[in-house]
Design a protein around this motif. Structure first.
Motif, mmCIF file in Angstrom:
data_model
loop_
_atom_site.group_PDB
_atom_site.id
_atom_site.type_symbol
_atom_site.label_atom_id
_atom_site.label_comp_id
_atom_site.label_asym_id
_atom_site.label_seq_id
_atom_site.Cartn_x
_atom_site.Cartn_y
_atom_site.Cartn_z
ATOM 1 N N ILE A 168 13.906 8.996 2.188
ATOM 2 C CA ILE A 168 12.897 8.449 1.289
ATOM 3 C C ILE A 168 11.993 7.470 2.030
ATOM 4 C CG2 ILE A 168 12.571 7.176 -0.855
ATOM 5 C CD1 ILE A 168 14.269 9.328 -1.737
ATOM 6 N N LYS A 169 10.700 7.666 1.871
ATOM 7 C CA LYS A 169 9.761 6.729 2.472
ATOM 8 C C LYS A 169 9.258 5.736 1.436
ATOM 9 C CE LYS A 169 8.369 10.210 5.782
ATOM 10 N NZ LYS A 169 7.567 11.424 5.945
ATOM 11 N N LYS A 170 8.993 4.525 1.880
ATOM 12 C CA LYS A 170 8.454 3.505 0.986
ATOM 13 C C LYS A 170 6.954 3.338 1.205
ATOM 14 C CE LYS A 170 12.538 0.612 0.372
ATOM 15 N NZ LYS A 170 13.161 -0.690 0.649
ATOM 16 N N ARG A 171 6.238 3.241 0.113
ATOM 17 C CA ARG A 171 4.804 2.968 0.196
ATOM 18 C C ARG A 171 4.484 1.818 -0.745
ATOM 19 N NH1 ARG A 171 1.994 8.783 -0.767
ATOM 20 N NH2 ARG A 171 0.137 7.666 -0.075
ATOM 21 N N TYR A 172 3.475 1.060 -0.385
ATOM 22 C CA TYR A 172 3.117 -0.106 -1.195
ATOM 23 C C TYR A 172 1.742 0.093 -1.829
ATOM 24 C CZ TYR A 172 7.199 -2.048 0.984
ATOM 25 O OH TYR A 172 8.497 -2.257 1.385
ATOM 26 N N PHE A 173 1.748 0.194 -3.137
ATOM 27 C CA PHE A 173 0.516 0.478 -3.886
ATOM 28 C C PHE A 173 0.029 -0.778 -4.611
ATOM 29 C CE2 PHE A 173 0.508 5.364 -4.817
ATOM 30 C CZ PHE A 173 0.626 5.622 -3.460
ATOM 31 N N ASN A 174 -1.218 -1.108 -4.387
ATOM 32 C CA ASN A 174 -1.871 -2.133 -5.193
ATOM 33 C C ASN A 174 -2.977 -1.478 -5.995
ATOM 34 O OD1 ASN A 174 -0.824 -4.974 -4.376
ATOM 35 N ND2 ASN A 174 -1.057 -3.871 -2.435
ATOM 36 N N ILE A 192 -5.410 0.197 -3.314
ATOM 37 C CA ILE A 192 -5.328 -0.373 -1.972
ATOM 38 C C ILE A 192 -3.882 -0.243 -1.526
ATOM 39 C CG2 ILE A 192 -5.582 -2.459 -0.575
ATOM 40 C CD1 ILE A 192 -7.840 -3.331 -2.478
ATOM 41 N N GLU A 193 -3.666 0.679 -0.578
ATOM 42 C CA GLU A 193 -2.304 0.936 -0.108
ATOM 43 C C GLU A 193 -2.067 0.223 1.209
ATOM 44 O OE1 GLU A 193 -1.181 5.060 0.289
ATOM 45 O OE2 GLU A 193 0.781 4.521 1.132
ATOM 46 N N THR A 194 -0.894 -0.385 1.324
ATOM 47 C CA THR A 194 -0.549 -1.090 2.552
ATOM 48 C C THR A 194 0.826 -0.631 3.033
ATOM 49 O OG1 THR A 194 0.384 -2.910 1.239
ATOM 50 C CG2 THR A 194 -1.892 -3.151 1.995
ATOM 51 N N THR A 195 1.124 -0.915 4.287
ATOM 52 C CA THR A 195 2.407 -0.491 4.842
ATOM 53 C C THR A 195 3.510 -1.498 4.531
ATOM 54 O OG1 THR A 195 1.753 -1.505 6.919
ATOM 55 C CG2 THR A 195 1.424 0.873 6.717
ATOM 56 N N LYS A 196 3.123 -2.695 4.119
ATOM 57 C CA LYS A 196 4.128 -3.689 3.702
ATOM 58 C C LYS A 196 3.569 -4.516 2.551
ATOM 59 C CE LYS A 196 2.483 -6.946 7.145
ATOM 60 N NZ LYS A 196 2.599 -7.498 8.463
ATOM 61 N N LYS A 243 -3.741 -13.400 -1.833
ATOM 62 C CA LYS A 243 -4.742 -13.890 -0.879
ATOM 63 C C LYS A 243 -5.192 -12.780 0.070
ATOM 64 C CE LYS A 243 -5.599 -17.950 2.028
ATOM 65 N NZ LYS A 243 -6.143 -17.321 3.243
ATOM 66 N N GLU A 244 -4.202 -12.113 0.653
ATOM 67 C CA GLU A 244 -4.528 -11.010 1.575
ATOM 68 C C GLU A 244 -5.294 -9.901 0.863
ATOM 69 O OE1 GLU A 244 -0.951 -10.012 4.310
ATOM 70 O OE2 GLU A 244 -0.183 -11.184 2.610
ATOM 71 N N LEU A 245 -4.881 -9.668 -0.372
ATOM 72 C CA LEU A 245 -5.502 -8.587 -1.135
ATOM 73 C C LEU A 245 -6.983 -8.856 -1.359
ATOM 74 C CD1 LEU A 245 -4.866 -5.912 -2.709
ATOM 75 C CD2 LEU A 245 -4.763 -7.346 -4.757
ATOM 76 N N ILE A 246 -7.304 -10.048 -1.887
ATOM 77 C CA ILE A 246 -8.710 -10.309 -2.223
ATOM 78 C C ILE A 246 -9.573 -10.536 -0.984
ATOM 79 C CG2 ILE A 246 -8.165 -11.192 -4.524
ATOM 80 C CD1 ILE A 246 -8.546 -13.989 -3.508
ATOM 81 N N LYS A 251 -10.935 -5.840 3.112
ATOM 82 C CA LYS A 251 -12.249 -5.217 3.136
ATOM 83 C C LYS A 251 -12.471 -4.329 1.909
ATOM 84 C CE LYS A 251 -15.292 -2.755 6.349
ATOM 85 N NZ LYS A 251 -15.367 -2.089 7.664
ATOM 86 N N GLN A 252 -11.423 -3.582 1.557
ATOM 87 C CA GLN A 252 -11.545 -2.689 0.407
ATOM 88 C C GLN A 252 -11.845 -3.457 -0.871
ATOM 89 O OE1 GLN A 252 -8.276 0.523 0.488
ATOM 90 N NE2 GLN A 252 -7.641 -0.946 2.050
ATOM 91 N N PHE A 253 -11.196 -4.622 -1.007
ATOM 92 C CA PHE A 253 -11.385 -5.415 -2.223
ATOM 93 C C PHE A 253 -12.796 -6.001 -2.267
ATOM 94 C CE2 PHE A 253 -11.067 -8.958 -5.120
ATOM 95 C CZ PHE A 253 -10.213 -8.505 -6.110
ATOM 96 N N THR A 254 -13.206 -6.577 -1.174
ATOM 97 C CA THR A 254 -14.533 -7.226 -1.161
ATOM 98 C C THR A 254 -15.641 -6.188 -1.271
ATOM 99 O OG1 THR A 254 -14.512 -7.208 1.263
ATOM 100 C CG2 THR A 254 -13.744 -9.212 0.170
#
Length: 348
Positions: free
Chosen positions: A224-230, A261-265, A270-273, A276-279
DNA sequence: AAAACGTGGGT
DNA sequence: TACCCAAGTTT
């Protein structure tokens, strides 16, 4: 063959009454078989009723647009089935005048129809003596004959298909195929099979060798792989938001979702906003808040989606916006649908 | 040809 | 909890 007769005898006494068992209409049989691929009867049944009501004939299904088909399929999973279903409906309606192919070999050429489904349709609708081999058949045969070849190995697939083909009752192949599957589903179950009251107990190799719980053999488990979805859920004063279609490869093709916005962790607000994708998405200032106070872990067969839903109040979004009232018309993954139910409930 | 593809029920 | 697995097919 004695085994076939015993299975059919059991079946006639114990079979489930199901809507697709009242007919040999290939459209209905095909529809049910596609829906039941890797899917329990209890889960597929309401979808079968909804589809036959909404699309009484293959022409009705062919006429619909793909999004409507996916919307009706929503929640059933493996959405490529729905896309292939629609493709094949158009093919049958437009190229074959609405007449389904009548042989195993020709049925195999249809998109979404593989060895199992072609055998099922050919045997049930046209009495062609071709044996189905599904999960139930693997289980029944591996136990009855005491075969420990892994069912998901190339050797196993071939071996079981050949064996199954020798067992079929050629005078009523459709009944036989459904008999062995129902027997596997209801009697020779994966856990706690009813061996003590089994009509095959006398000749079951696995029972004699006390190997029932070790069969069938399946090799290797997937990791099973883990993915992080925002998920970014825009909310404007004009009661608008943004929905995007998932395209290309991967999960949920053709379904809709909020900007992702998908991230590996894991990342924080703060990081989210600052990303680049968010702004890029939000030219003006925003008010952001997390909808759930803990992560939602949505589990698929081969990946875990660790998900957060961020509500972002803003004046304008750099994407095509739609009214919130339009959202529920789109086909969405269960993950999104669950969020929607809770969010819209809370909102009203 | 191994890996990808969903969701929900059961233990 | 974590894992199995369910009327499989496609690439």
């Amino acid at each position: 063959m004695v085994l076939a007769k015993q299975l059919i005898y059991w079946y006639l006494k114990n079979k489930r009454e199901l809507p697709w068992r009242k007919t040999k209409n290939p459209y209905h049989i095909w529809l049910s078989e596609i829906m039941l691929q890797q899917t329990r009867v209890a889960q597929g049944l309401p979808y079968f009723l909804a589809f036959t009501k909404e699309f009484p004939t293959v022409f009705d299904l062919a006429k619909a647009n793909e999004s409507k088909v996916l919307k009706l399929w929503q929640g059933l999973g493996y959405y490529s089935r729905a896309r292939n279903l629609h493709f094949t409906a158009k093919y049958v309606a437009e190229e074959l005048n609405g007449v389904f192919p009548k042989t195993y070999k020709e049925l195999l050429t249809l998109k979404g129809v593989g060895d199992y489904t072609a055998s099922a349709i050919a045997s049930i609708c046209y009495n062609e003596p071709v044996a189905v081999v599904d999960g139930n058949v693997y289980r029944v045969l591996s136990r009855f004959f005491g075969i420990d070849t892994p069912i998901n190995s190339n050797k196993g697939v071939k071996e079981f298909k050949e064996l199954a083909q020798t067992l079929i009752d050629t005078s009523q192949p459709g009944v036989y195929n459904q008999a062995i599957m129902d027997f596997g589903a209801l009697h020779c179950k994966p856990q706690n099979p009813l061996c003590h009251e089994c009509p095959l107990a006398d000749s079951c190799v696995a029972l004699a060798k006390n190997q029932v719980k070790n069969l069938p053999v399946k090799e290797k488990t997937i990791k099973i792989k883990k993915r992080y979805f925002n998920y970014i859920v825009p909310v404007t004063p004009q009661n608008e938001t943004v929905l995007e279609e998932r395209k290309g490869k991967g999960i949920w093709q053709g379904l809709y979702q909020f900007p992702l916005i998908e991230t590996t962790k894991k990342i924080g607000e703060k990081e989210l906003i600052e990303s680049k994708q968010f702004t890029t998405l939000f030219p003006k200032e925003t008010t952001i808040s997390l909808f759930y106070n803990k992560d939602i872990v949505h589990k698929l067969s081969h990946q875990h989606l660790i998900t957060r839903f961020w509500i972002v109040k803003t004046e304008i979004v750099n994407k095509e916006m739609i009214n919130w009232a339009e959202v529920k018309k789109h086909p969405v993954p269960v993950l999104i649908d669950k969020f929607l139910q809770e969010y819209l409930n809370e909102k009203s």
